[in-house]
Design a protein around this motif. Structure first.
Motif, PDB file in Angstrom:
ATOM      1  N   MET A 149       7.496  -2.869  37.915  1.00  0.00           N
ATOM      2  CA  MET A 149       8.027  -2.363  36.664  1.00  0.00           C
ATOM      3  C   MET A 149       9.486  -1.968  36.879  1.00  0.00           C
ATOM      4  SD  MET A 149       6.715   0.835  34.387  1.00  0.00           S
ATOM      5  CE  MET A 149       5.342   0.111  33.555  1.00  0.00           C
ATOM      6  N   HIS A 150      10.342  -2.376  35.948  1.00  0.00           N
ATOM      7  CA  HIS A 150      11.774  -2.071  36.034  1.00  0.00           C
ATOM      8  C   HIS A 150      12.149  -1.097  34.931  1.00  0.00           C
ATOM      9  CE1 HIS A 150      12.659  -5.123  39.004  1.00  0.00           C
ATOM     10  NE2 HIS A 150      11.801  -5.909  38.358  1.00  0.00           N
ATOM     11  N   PHE A 151      12.979  -0.136  35.289  1.00  0.00           N
ATOM     12  CA  PHE A 151      13.486   0.818  34.305  1.00  0.00           C
ATOM     13  C   PHE A 151      14.978   0.619  34.143  1.00  0.00           C
ATOM     14  CE2 PHE A 151       9.709   2.870  35.980  1.00  0.00           C
ATOM     15  CZ  PHE A 151       9.065   3.238  34.809  1.00  0.00           C
ATOM     16  N   ARG A 152      15.414   0.641  32.939  1.00  0.00           N
ATOM     17  CA  ARG A 152      16.848   0.517  32.666  1.00  0.00           C
ATOM     18  C   ARG A 152      17.437   1.897  32.483  1.00  0.00           C
ATOM     19  NH1 ARG A 152      18.447  -3.683  28.325  1.00  0.00           N
ATOM     20  NH2 ARG A 152      20.363  -3.399  29.445  1.00  0.00           N
ATOM     21  N   ARG A 153      18.566   2.102  33.096  1.00  0.00           N
ATOM     22  CA  ARG A 153      19.254   3.380  32.945  1.00  0.00           C
ATOM     23  C   ARG A 153      19.951   3.398  31.584  1.00  0.00           C
ATOM     24  NH1 ARG A 153      23.238   5.376  37.509  1.00  0.00           N
ATOM     25  NH2 ARG A 153      21.254   5.374  38.593  1.00  0.00           N
ATOM     26  N   GLN A 154      19.715   4.441  30.843  1.00  0.00           N
ATOM     27  CA  GLN A 154      20.351   4.581  29.541  1.00  0.00           C
ATOM     28  C   GLN A 154      21.694   5.264  29.695  1.00  0.00           C
ATOM     29  OE1 GLN A 154      17.687   6.607  26.926  1.00  0.00           O
ATOM     30  NE2 GLN A 154      16.449   4.795  26.570  1.00  0.00           N
ATOM     31  N   SER A 155      22.643   4.808  28.942  1.00  0.00           N
ATOM     32  CA  SER A 155      23.968   5.408  28.974  1.00  0.00           C
ATOM     33  C   SER A 155      23.920   6.801  28.374  1.00  0.00           C
ATOM     34  CB  SER A 155      24.953   4.548  28.179  1.00  0.00           C
ATOM     35  OG  SER A 155      26.189   5.201  28.085  1.00  0.00           O
ATOM     36  N   LYS A 156      24.636   7.720  28.992  1.00  0.00           N
ATOM     37  CA  LYS A 156      24.719   9.079  28.470  1.00  0.00           C
ATOM     38  C   LYS A 156      25.894   9.249  27.519  1.00  0.00           C
ATOM     39  CE  LYS A 156      22.408  11.168  32.352  1.00  0.00           C
ATOM     40  NZ  LYS A 156      22.414  12.197  33.375  1.00  0.00           N
ATOM     41  N   ILE A 157      26.665   8.185  27.363  1.00  0.00           N
ATOM     42  CA  ILE A 157      27.820   8.244  26.468  1.00  0.00           C
ATOM     43  C   ILE A 157      27.337   8.019  25.045  1.00  0.00           C
ATOM     44  CG2 ILE A 157      30.008   7.173  25.841  1.00  0.00           C
ATOM     45  CD1 ILE A 157      30.255   6.329  28.799  1.00  0.00           C
ATOM     46  N   VAL A 158      27.688   8.942  24.181  1.00  0.00           N
ATOM     47  CA  VAL A 158      27.294   8.844  22.775  1.00  0.00           C
ATOM     48  C   VAL A 158      28.520   8.430  21.974  1.00  0.00           C
ATOM     49  CG1 VAL A 158      26.434  10.103  20.771  1.00  0.00           C
ATOM     50  CG2 VAL A 158      25.551  10.624  23.057  1.00  0.00           C
ATOM     51  N   ASN A 159      28.358   7.412  21.191  1.00  0.00           N
ATOM     52  CA  ASN A 159      29.478   6.924  20.383  1.00  0.00           C
ATOM     53  C   ASN A 159      29.417   7.584  19.008  1.00  0.00           C
ATOM     54  OD1 ASN A 159      31.462   5.577  19.055  1.00  0.00           O
ATOM     55  ND2 ASN A 159      30.713   3.533  19.502  1.00  0.00           N
ATOM     56  N   ASP A 160      30.181   8.666  18.840  1.00  0.00           N
ATOM     57  CA  ASP A 160      30.218   9.380  17.567  1.00  0.00           C
ATOM     58  C   ASP A 160      31.229   8.798  16.596  1.00  0.00           C
ATOM     59  OD1 ASP A 160      28.254  11.174  18.251  1.00  0.00           O
ATOM     60  OD2 ASP A 160      29.652  12.576  19.149  1.00  0.00           O
ATOM     61  N   CYS A 161      32.023   7.834  17.032  1.00  0.00           N
ATOM     62  CA  CYS A 161      33.074   7.286  16.178  1.00  0.00           C
ATOM     63  C   CYS A 161      32.524   6.699  14.887  1.00  0.00           C
ATOM     64  CB  CYS A 161      33.878   6.229  16.927  1.00  0.00           C
ATOM     65  SG  CYS A 161      34.863   6.918  18.264  1.00  0.00           S
ATOM     66  N   LYS A 162      31.343   6.127  14.934  1.00  0.00           N
ATOM     67  CA  LYS A 162      30.775   5.516  13.742  1.00  0.00           C
ATOM     68  C   LYS A 162      30.408   6.562  12.695  1.00  0.00           C
ATOM     69  CE  LYS A 162      29.011   1.543  16.220  1.00  0.00           C
ATOM     70  NZ  LYS A 162      27.828   0.819  16.677  1.00  0.00           N
ATOM     71  N   LYS A 163      30.171   7.791  13.135  1.00  0.00           N
ATOM     72  CA  LYS A 163      29.770   8.857  12.231  1.00  0.00           C
ATOM     73  C   LYS A 163      30.940   9.740  11.814  1.00  0.00           C
ATOM     74  CE  LYS A 163      25.247   9.076  14.369  1.00  0.00           C
ATOM     75  NZ  LYS A 163      24.333   9.889  15.151  1.00  0.00           N
ATOM     76  N   LYS A 164      32.066   9.649  12.506  1.00  0.00           N
ATOM     77  CA  LYS A 164      33.208  10.534  12.268  1.00  0.00           C
ATOM     78  C   LYS A 164      33.967  10.104  11.029  1.00  0.00           C
ATOM     79  CE  LYS A 164      36.407  13.572  13.354  1.00  0.00           C
ATOM     80  NZ  LYS A 164      36.272  14.896  12.869  1.00  0.00           N
ATOM     81  N   THR A 165      34.285  11.054  10.193  1.00  0.00           N
ATOM     82  CA  THR A 165      35.152  10.800   9.047  1.00  0.00           C
ATOM     83  C   THR A 165      36.416  11.616   9.229  1.00  0.00           C
ATOM     84  OG1 THR A 165      34.162  12.576   7.753  1.00  0.00           O
ATOM     85  CG2 THR A 165      33.213  10.379   7.494  1.00  0.00           C
ATOM     86  N   PHE A 166      37.500  11.135   8.684  1.00  0.00           N
ATOM     87  CA  PHE A 166      38.792  11.789   8.805  1.00  0.00           C
ATOM     88  C   PHE A 166      39.412  12.012   7.439  1.00  0.00           C
ATOM     89  CE2 PHE A 166      38.477   9.630  12.899  1.00  0.00           C
ATOM     90  CZ  PHE A 166      38.963  10.571  13.779  1.00  0.00           C
ATOM     91  N   PHE A 167      40.069  13.144   7.265  1.00  0.00           N
ATOM     92  CA  PHE A 167      40.969  13.353   6.144  1.00  0.00           C
ATOM     93  C   PHE A 167      42.218  12.540   6.478  1.00  0.00           C
ATOM     94  CE2 PHE A 167      44.110  16.110   3.848  1.00  0.00           C
ATOM     95  CZ  PHE A 167      43.603  15.891   2.584  1.00  0.00           C
ATOM     96  N   CYS A 168      42.937  12.024   5.486  1.00  0.00           N
ATOM     97  CA  CYS A 168      44.038  11.090   5.740  1.00  0.00           C
ATOM     98  C   CYS A 168      45.052  11.609   6.763  1.00  0.00           C
ATOM     99  CB  CYS A 168      44.732  10.704   4.445  1.00  0.00           C
ATOM    100  SG  CYS A 168      45.443  12.092   3.523  1.00  0.00           S
ATOM    101  N   SER A 169      45.497  12.846   6.626  1.00  0.00           N
ATOM    102  CA  SER A 169      46.494  13.378   7.556  1.00  0.00           C
ATOM    103  C   SER A 169      45.901  13.642   8.931  1.00  0.00           C
ATOM    104  CB  SER A 169      47.127  14.656   6.993  1.00  0.00           C
ATOM    105  OG  SER A 169      46.134  15.572   6.597  1.00  0.00           O
ATOM    106  N   GLU A 170      44.614  13.920   8.985  1.00  0.00           N
ATOM    107  CA  GLU A 170      43.939  14.104  10.265  1.00  0.00           C
ATOM    108  C   GLU A 170      43.916  12.783  11.030  1.00  0.00           C
ATOM    109  OE1 GLU A 170      39.644  15.732  11.952  1.00  0.00           O
ATOM    110  OE2 GLU A 170      39.889  15.365   9.815  1.00  0.00           O
ATOM    111  N   LEU A 171      43.717  11.686  10.320  1.00  0.00           N
ATOM    112  CA  LEU A 171      43.721  10.366  10.935  1.00  0.00           C
ATOM    113  C   LEU A 171      45.111  10.024  11.470  1.00  0.00           C
ATOM    114  CD1 LEU A 171      42.245   7.746  11.612  1.00  0.00           C
ATOM    115  CD2 LEU A 171      42.815   6.942   9.323  1.00  0.00           C
ATOM    116  N   VAL A 172      46.142  10.328  10.700  1.00  0.00           N
ATOM    117  CA  VAL A 172      47.516  10.088  11.148  1.00  0.00           C
ATOM    118  C   VAL A 172      47.807  10.924  12.391  1.00  0.00           C
ATOM    119  CG1 VAL A 172      49.960  10.351  10.546  1.00  0.00           C
ATOM    120  CG2 VAL A 172      48.359   9.416   8.871  1.00  0.00           C
ATOM    121  N   ALA A 173      47.421  12.187  12.376  1.00  0.00           N
ATOM    122  CA  ALA A 173      47.637  13.062  13.526  1.00  0.00           C
ATOM    123  C   ALA A 173      46.932  12.514  14.761  1.00  0.00           C
ATOM    124  CB  ALA A 173      47.161  14.480  13.219  1.00  0.00           C
TER     125      ALA A 173
END
Length: 71
Positions: free
Chosen positions: A1-25
């Protein structure tokens, strides 16, 4: 039986929203022309007006605003 190591890195970019000036900053910080010690959310649209006195690094500067009109 083989186990795959799961990444501990969470990609929050898909859920993040920005106010326009926050995005520019955030973009300016990525380019290393804006202070890192001030949260991106602390900037308002007027912060990026030429007359705001915003200090940018590496010789960057803000230019006069241009009015856009759409027909």
């Amino acid at each position: 039986m083989h186990f795959r190591r799961q990444s501990k890195i969470v990609n929050d970019c898909k859920k993040k929203t920005f106010f326009c000036s926050e995005l520019v900053a955030k973009a300016y910080k990525e380019m290393n022309i804006l202070r890192e010690d001030v949260p991106s959310s602390a900037y308002l649209p007027g912060s990026f007006e030429e007359s705001s006195g915003l200090v940018l690094f590496s010789g960057a500067s803000l230019e006069p605003e241009n009015r856009l009109t759409f027909d």
